[in-house]
Scaffold this active site. Sequence first.
Site, PDB file in Angstrom:
ATOM      1  N   HIS A 145      61.043  -2.527  -1.823  1.00 18.82           N
ATOM      2  CA  HIS A 145      60.210  -3.482  -2.554  1.00 18.82           C
ATOM      3  C   HIS A 145      60.884  -4.849  -2.649  1.00 18.82           C
ATOM      4  O   HIS A 145      60.309  -5.878  -2.253  1.00 18.82           O
ATOM      5  CB  HIS A 145      59.938  -2.922  -3.957  1.00 18.82           C
ATOM      6  CG  HIS A 145      59.073  -3.783  -4.815  1.00 18.82           C
ATOM      7  ND1 HIS A 145      57.740  -3.526  -5.032  1.00 18.82           N
ATOM      8  CD2 HIS A 145      59.344  -4.914  -5.529  1.00 18.82           C
ATOM      9  CE1 HIS A 145      57.231  -4.449  -5.824  1.00 18.82           C
ATOM     10  NE2 HIS A 145      58.186  -5.303  -6.147  1.00 18.82           N
ATOM     11  N   GLU A 146      62.119  -4.852  -3.144  1.00 20.29           N
ATOM     12  CA  GLU A 146      62.832  -6.125  -3.293  1.00 20.29           C
ATOM     13  C   GLU A 146      63.165  -6.725  -1.924  1.00 20.29           C
ATOM     14  O   GLU A 146      63.185  -7.945  -1.760  1.00 20.29           O
ATOM     15  CB  GLU A 146      64.100  -5.930  -4.119  1.00 20.29           C
ATOM     16  CG  GLU A 146      63.873  -5.376  -5.524  1.00 20.29           C
ATOM     17  CD  GLU A 146      62.892  -6.175  -6.354  1.00 20.29           C
ATOM     18  OE1 GLU A 146      62.685  -7.373  -6.061  1.00 20.29           O
ATOM     19  OE2 GLU A 146      62.310  -5.603  -7.302  1.00 20.29           O
ATOM     20  N   HIS A 194      60.212  -8.756  -0.860  1.00 21.40           N
ATOM     21  CA  HIS A 194      60.240 -10.081  -1.492  1.00 21.40           C
ATOM     22  C   HIS A 194      61.216 -11.007  -0.750  1.00 21.40           C
ATOM     23  O   HIS A 194      60.901 -12.172  -0.459  1.00 21.40           O
ATOM     24  CB  HIS A 194      60.701  -9.963  -2.944  1.00 21.40           C
ATOM     25  CG  HIS A 194      59.650  -9.498  -3.892  1.00 21.40           C
ATOM     26  ND1 HIS A 194      58.398 -10.066  -3.968  1.00 21.40           N
ATOM     27  CD2 HIS A 194      59.669  -8.512  -4.837  1.00 21.40           C
ATOM     28  CE1 HIS A 194      57.697  -9.458  -4.911  1.00 21.40           C
ATOM     29  NE2 HIS A 194      58.442  -8.507  -5.450  1.00 21.40           N
ATOM     30  N   HIS A 207      60.025 -12.136   2.621  1.00 25.85           N
ATOM     31  CA  HIS A 207      58.970 -13.135   2.413  1.00 25.85           C
ATOM     32  C   HIS A 207      59.609 -14.500   2.134  1.00 25.85           C
ATOM     33  O   HIS A 207      59.213 -15.522   2.708  1.00 25.85           O
ATOM     34  CB  HIS A 207      58.085 -12.701   1.242  1.00 25.85           C
ATOM     35  CG  HIS A 207      56.795 -13.443   1.130  1.00 25.85           C
ATOM     36  ND1 HIS A 207      55.847 -13.166   0.174  1.00 25.85           N
ATOM     37  CD2 HIS A 207      56.289 -14.484   1.846  1.00 25.85           C
ATOM     38  CE1 HIS A 207      54.820 -13.981   0.310  1.00 25.85           C
ATOM     39  NE2 HIS A 207      55.071 -14.806   1.307  1.00 25.85           N
TER      40      HIS A 207
END
Length: 602
Positions: free
Chosen positions: A391-392, A395, A398
């Site tokens: 998940h991180e 981020h 991105h």
Amino acid sequence: MSKTIPSRKDVNPKNKWDLSSIFKDLNEWEAALKELPELNKKVTVFKGQLSKDSKTLLEALKAYEQALLSMECVYHYAALEHEADEDDSTATDRYGRAMMAYTQQQTDFSFIDPELLAMDEAVLSEWSRQPEFADYKIFLQKLLHFKKYTLSEKEERILSLQGQPAQTAETAFSVLTNVDMNKTFGMVNVNDEEQQLTETTWGVFMHNHNRKVREEAYKKFYAKYEEHQNTIAALYAGNVNQDVFTMRARGYDSSLHSALYGNKVPLTVYHNLIDCIHKNLDTLHKYYSIRKRALGLDELRHWDVYVPLVKSVQTKTTYEESVEICRNALSVLGKDYTDRLCNGLLNGWADRYENIGKRSGAFSSGCYKGYPYILLNYNEENIRDVFTMAHEGGHSMHSWFSVHNNPFMCYDYTIFEAEVASTFNEELVFEYLLRQATERGDKDMEKYLLAMRADDILATLYRQTMFAEFELKAHELVEGGTPLTPELLRKIYRELLELYFGPEMHFEENSDMEGLRIPHFYSSFYVYKYATGISAALALAKRVTEGGDKEREDYFNFLKSGGSRYPIESLKVAGVDMEQVTPVQAACDTFRKIVEELDKFI
């Protein structure tokens, strides 16, 4: 054997993030902090001169950019050091000085937006299209987007002066619930041991497999909230009234319009989300029926909705093994993506493990210079931490693509887009681990993964939409002239509870107090972005995994957009149109499929 948590100084350097990508050492950081006032002065000399001619404006914007970038680096470095060890007084001091510098810069630069918006729009638009303004074109265009709802200089000054008082309701709510009330919830009996009930331990008790523990914690928790219902309702009403005041002062059509206008999100996106979820509540009701059966209950109560359906599977996944799971699960994105992410996770991007004084949880935090850093508290015995890493990592990738494909003044993406790349990665890891478990015939792991994923999607898609619907109803009532009373707020929320949870759920008389304890309601019209984010992410994960080079490239073009496009537009580039109801329906279909699979196991 007992496990001790190390002090920050005792953590192996390879397990810490490498902040030298921002500043090589503290001396360099101190020098950058010291230089900030001079950089600010190079901007403030242009006060009253921005509309003189295009050359002057360009010089001012270059000075503005340099000062903002330097401030971002100073603040980011200090904040990361502080988050890694809040017990370090020197790190706390540096963070405090960085915050003071940031506040001073905001004050120094407060003239810029009003002065630019006071210019002739046609002239400013013409200047922004000149080649030399390429790095500032989008910044100026997005600023002009607010011109219609920008007031006179004197009016804007009045609104800015009430900025801090406008936070009173949120601040008072936080102090009341996290400090004053937090001392009075009482104790809960857990295995003949009295344990304190607080805002933090509430979640722990709700996950306890002993139903008596959950019931005791629930009743004591909401009884205390009910004692303060009049005060809390008044605070929330004050927050809504503040939104309505700002909306009317600026001339927006509604509070929802005011909240969505800045990112050019059509109101239909919000309404479509609620309407679609309503049409798919049968799946949610089926899930609660399964939950009742799985827990062996004659009657499902509100304190039964958070305890895991399946007890955690005993696993051990080292940090390095977790990185390799991410590499394999995300392989559809190509070797360049996985190499960059995994090399970063192993070499300087991530602060891996818990240490004394370190902030709990996890986050990704990048600036324009340096690595897109990740804070973790990785536990190799918790399979959920593999998902957290992915998940991180989503981020951070991105952020990496945004930084490397946009000028500084328009690299940062919006909250509306933020959860897409992270949830995209989570979905790929879920599918990968589920395949692995199926192939080796590990039924316990299959059941655990399905139950965990169902809870995650429920919490993000359905629950956040219920919250969004409550916010909308509350604001519409005030806009229509109806004051918000404790009784009215509780009535609205109870109706939503009964609608979303369905016939299997038996509520207590004070279950509707939940609607008065959600901190996110003080950041109005924020929660819907979780639901739209997971909808977009699930749609894109399916599109990329089932597609080819074009679909993957479309997704990368979304990651590269940064802040160069409005969020709806950037997601269209990826291949998902959030103005349509299709992505939300697809997310509901995904949830339905998982619930059906779960039903076979239980």
